[in-house]
Design a protein around this motif. Structure first.
Motif, mmCIF file in Angstrom:
data_model
loop_
_atom_site.group_PDB
_atom_site.id
_atom_site.type_symbol
_atom_site.label_atom_id
_atom_site.label_comp_id
_atom_site.label_asym_id
_atom_site.label_seq_id
_atom_site.Cartn_x
_atom_site.Cartn_y
_atom_site.Cartn_z
ATOM 1 N N LEU A 153 7.357 -4.051 7.446
ATOM 2 C CA LEU A 153 6.165 -4.683 6.880
ATOM 3 C C LEU A 153 5.760 -3.991 5.581
ATOM 4 C CD1 LEU A 153 4.027 -5.176 10.114
ATOM 5 C CD2 LEU A 153 5.362 -6.901 8.894
ATOM 6 N N GLU A 154 5.885 -2.689 5.559
ATOM 7 C CA GLU A 154 5.564 -1.915 4.371
ATOM 8 C C GLU A 154 6.423 -2.378 3.192
ATOM 9 O OE1 GLU A 154 4.606 2.747 3.871
ATOM 10 O OE2 GLU A 154 6.663 2.292 4.460
ATOM 11 N N THR A 176 2.572 -7.882 17.753
ATOM 12 C CA THR A 176 3.330 -6.708 17.321
ATOM 13 C C THR A 176 3.012 -6.369 15.874
ATOM 14 O OG1 THR A 176 5.128 -7.263 18.844
ATOM 15 C CG2 THR A 176 5.640 -5.743 17.044
ATOM 16 N N VAL A 177 2.897 -7.394 15.049
ATOM 17 C CA VAL A 177 2.559 -7.183 13.636
ATOM 18 C C VAL A 177 1.142 -6.636 13.505
ATOM 19 C CG1 VAL A 177 2.118 -8.358 11.443
ATOM 20 C CG2 VAL A 177 4.160 -8.919 12.771
ATOM 21 N N ARG A 178 0.218 -7.176 14.308
ATOM 22 C CA ARG A 178 -1.167 -6.699 14.239
ATOM 23 C C ARG A 178 -1.250 -5.206 14.558
ATOM 24 N NH1 ARG A 178 -3.056 -10.105 17.369
ATOM 25 N NH2 ARG A 178 -3.986 -11.570 15.892
ATOM 26 N N ARG A 179 -0.529 -4.773 15.570
ATOM 27 C CA ARG A 179 -0.540 -3.355 15.932
ATOM 28 C C ARG A 179 0.124 -2.501 14.844
ATOM 29 N NH1 ARG A 179 0.436 -5.840 20.926
ATOM 30 N NH2 ARG A 179 2.708 -5.632 20.699
ATOM 31 N N ALA A 180 1.201 -3.035 14.263
ATOM 32 C CA ALA A 180 1.891 -2.287 13.208
ATOM 33 C C ALA A 180 1.010 -2.144 11.963
ATOM 34 C CB ALA A 180 3.199 -2.985 12.850
ATOM 35 N N ILE A 181 0.271 -3.203 11.627
ATOM 36 C CA ILE A 181 -0.637 -3.146 10.482
ATOM 37 C C ILE A 181 -1.716 -2.089 10.716
ATOM 38 C CG2 ILE A 181 -2.473 -4.393 9.269
ATOM 39 C CD1 ILE A 181 0.224 -5.211 8.277
ATOM 40 N N ALA A 182 -2.270 -2.069 11.929
ATOM 41 C CA ALA A 182 -3.290 -1.069 12.255
ATOM 42 C C ALA A 182 -2.718 0.341 12.133
ATOM 43 C CB ALA A 182 -3.817 -1.316 13.667
ATOM 44 N N GLU A 183 -1.458 0.496 12.524
ATOM 45 C CA GLU A 183 -0.797 1.798 12.414
ATOM 46 C C GLU A 183 -0.634 2.213 10.959
ATOM 47 O OE1 GLU A 183 3.674 3.547 13.293
ATOM 48 O OE2 GLU A 183 2.819 2.084 14.691
ATOM 49 N N VAL A 207 -2.470 1.145 8.367
ATOM 50 C CA VAL A 207 -3.797 1.408 7.800
ATOM 51 C C VAL A 207 -4.253 2.818 8.158
ATOM 52 C CG1 VAL A 207 -6.238 0.781 7.912
ATOM 53 C CG2 VAL A 207 -4.499 -1.013 7.745
ATOM 54 N N ALA A 208 -4.081 3.194 9.425
ATOM 55 C CA ALA A 208 -4.474 4.537 9.869
ATOM 56 C C ALA A 208 -3.651 5.608 9.163
ATOM 57 C CB ALA A 208 -4.311 4.644 11.384
ATOM 58 N N ASP A 209 -2.370 5.324 8.968
ATOM 59 C CA ASP A 209 -1.485 6.275 8.289
ATOM 60 C C ASP A 209 -1.945 6.503 6.856
ATOM 61 O OD1 ASP A 209 0.605 7.880 7.515
ATOM 62 O OD2 ASP A 209 2.063 6.254 7.364
ATOM 63 N N TYR A 210 -2.194 5.411 6.109
ATOM 64 C CA TYR A 210 -2.594 5.533 4.712
ATOM 65 C C TYR A 210 -3.978 6.170 4.569
ATOM 66 C CZ TYR A 210 1.221 2.180 4.152
ATOM 67 O OH TYR A 210 2.432 1.541 4.199
ATOM 68 N N ASP A 211 -4.832 5.968 5.566
ATOM 69 C CA ASP A 211 -6.185 6.540 5.517
ATOM 70 C C ASP A 211 -6.213 8.005 5.967
ATOM 71 O OD1 ASP A 211 -7.140 4.147 4.608
ATOM 72 O OD2 ASP A 211 -8.005 3.509 6.517
ATOM 73 N N GLY A 212 -5.064 8.538 6.359
ATOM 74 C CA GLY A 212 -4.991 9.937 6.767
ATOM 75 C C GLY A 212 -5.592 10.218 8.128
ATOM 76 N N GLU A 213 -5.680 9.198 8.969
ATOM 77 C CA GLU A 213 -6.310 9.366 10.276
ATOM 78 C C GLU A 213 -5.405 10.038 11.299
ATOM 79 O OE1 GLU A 213 -7.678 5.593 11.564
ATOM 80 O OE2 GLU A 213 -9.095 5.306 9.883
ATOM 81 N N ARG A 216 -4.424 11.444 2.909
ATOM 82 C CA ARG A 216 -5.006 10.153 2.562
ATOM 83 C C ARG A 216 -4.381 9.682 1.254
ATOM 84 N NH1 ARG A 216 -9.881 8.419 -0.180
ATOM 85 N NH2 ARG A 216 -10.771 6.555 0.798
ATOM 86 N N ARG A 217 -3.786 8.513 1.295
ATOM 87 C CA ARG A 217 -3.048 8.015 0.130
ATOM 88 C C ARG A 217 -3.982 7.516 -0.962
ATOM 89 N NH1 ARG A 217 2.075 6.853 2.185
ATOM 90 N NH2 ARG A 217 2.379 8.166 4.027
ATOM 91 N N GLY A 218 -3.437 7.405 -2.165
ATOM 92 C CA GLY A 218 -4.211 6.884 -3.283
ATOM 93 C C GLY A 218 -4.306 5.370 -3.264
ATOM 94 N N PHE A 219 -3.619 4.726 -2.346
ATOM 95 C CA PHE A 219 -3.695 3.278 -2.172
ATOM 96 C C PHE A 219 -4.108 2.986 -0.737
ATOM 97 C CE2 PHE A 219 0.598 4.648 -1.245
ATOM 98 C CZ PHE A 219 0.864 4.046 -0.021
ATOM 99 N N GLU A 220 -4.467 1.757 -0.484
ATOM 100 C CA GLU A 220 -4.860 1.352 0.858
ATOM 101 C C GLU A 220 -4.294 -0.027 1.175
ATOM 102 O OE1 GLU A 220 -9.060 0.651 1.301
ATOM 103 O OE2 GLU A 220 -9.254 0.053 -0.804
ATOM 104 N N LEU A 221 -4.179 -0.306 2.459
ATOM 105 C CA LEU A 221 -3.756 -1.627 2.926
ATOM 106 C C LEU A 221 -5.016 -2.340 3.371
ATOM 107 C CD1 LEU A 221 -1.520 -3.604 3.512
ATOM 108 C CD2 LEU A 221 -1.113 -2.470 5.699
ATOM 109 N N ARG A 222 -5.380 -3.391 2.647
ATOM 110 C CA ARG A 222 -6.666 -4.034 2.856
ATOM 111 C C ARG A 222 -6.490 -5.508 3.197
ATOM 112 N NH1 ARG A 222 -9.975 -4.464 -2.396
ATOM 113 N NH2 ARG A 222 -9.296 -2.280 -2.554
ATOM 114 N N GLU A 223 -7.346 -6.016 4.081
ATOM 115 C CA GLU A 223 -7.339 -7.436 4.428
ATOM 116 C C GLU A 223 -8.278 -8.182 3.492
ATOM 117 O OE1 GLU A 223 -7.687 -10.370 8.337
ATOM 118 O OE2 GLU A 223 -8.673 -8.411 8.358
ATOM 119 N N VAL A 224 -7.738 -9.169 2.781
ATOM 120 C CA VAL A 224 -8.513 -9.956 1.827
ATOM 121 C C VAL A 224 -8.137 -11.421 1.985
ATOM 122 C CG1 VAL A 224 -8.991 -10.402 -0.609
ATOM 123 C CG2 VAL A 224 -8.645 -8.064 0.168
ATOM 124 N N GLY A 225 -9.129 -12.270 2.190
ATOM 125 C CA GLY A 225 -8.870 -13.703 2.288
ATOM 126 C C GLY A 225 -7.921 -14.080 3.398
ATOM 127 N N GLY A 226 -7.997 -13.372 4.521
ATOM 128 C CA GLY A 226 -7.155 -13.699 5.658
ATOM 129 C C GLY A 226 -5.744 -13.159 5.572
#
Length: 211
Positions: free
Chosen positions: A35-36, A61-68, A70-76, A81-91
């Motif tokens: 997905l990345e 499966t994709v929903r769980r991978a996306i959450a993973e 997002v948490a990875d990029y946010d340093g959770e 914590r990355r200089g970019f983020e994976l964000r949900e916009v317009g669905g």
């Protein structure tokens, strides 16, 4: 009337067609990285359904991978914590530079891109300037060519920006930036010359109430 035969009809091997094999689903451990890779080259936000179809796995499966991711990029998870983020916009989901780096990126774009714009870029920029807000598809319809790479160039130069995402279609609408005004030496986009006298009928590709 000839008798009907129940014997199978022999057909030449070359007329027997077969369906292409079903694509193999991406193994579960590889889904986040797959997905990345897709999101890295996507120009528009990608829905969970589209992503699931691309990697041939269930939407859950994709929903769980996306959450993973997002948490990875946010340093959770103990990482950086990355200089970019994976964000949900317009669905849909897409990579974005984090807001706290906007000024840095703007300065970099201006200083690192001194070269002149191509004719295709100038034409696309003109369409956006006169028709904003406008989607990538509408730009392509006016210019009758694919404008994906040109739009990326203009975004990279800081001359246009993403204004909003259409809630129904998910299409990103673009507009010009203050940097373009500065480059043109004007204070507002309304100061652009009227385009109607430059066209044969004053309406081709543009609404009559536009410049």
């Amino acid at each position: 009337m000839p008798e009907r035969s129940d014997e199978p009809i022999d057909r030449p091997a070359d007329v027997v067609t077969s369906l292409p094999p079903e694509p193999e689903p991406v193994p579960a451990p590889d889904v986040p990285r797959a997905l990345e890779a897709i999101l890295m080259v996507a120009d528009e936000p990608q829905s969970l359904v589209n992503l699931a179809a691309a990697v041939h796995v269930p939407v859950g499966t994709v929903r769980r991978a996306i959450a993973e991711l997002v948490a990875d990029y946010d340093g959770e998870r103990g990482g950086v914590r990355r200089g970019f983020e994976l964000r949900e916009v317009g669905g849909g989901w897409r990579f974005y530079v984090r807001a706290d780096h906007d000024a840095l990126i703007a300065d970099y774009v201006v200083s690192q891109n001194p070269t002149k714009l191509s004719q295709a870029a100038l034409e696309t920029l003109a369409v956006i300037a006169y028709k904003q807000p406008i989607s990538r598809g509408a730009i392509a319809s006016i210019r009758a060519v694919n404008v994906d790479s040109v739009v990326r160039t203009l975004l990279g130069r800081g001359l246009i920006t993403e204004m909003f995402t259409d809630s129904e279609t998910g299409a990103i609408n673009y507009g010009t930036t203050d940097l373009l005004l500065t480059q043109l030496g004007i204070n507002a986009i309304e100061e652009l010359p009227r385009i109607s006298p430059l066209l044969d009928d004053g309406r081709e590709g543009f609404d009559s109430d536009q410049h």
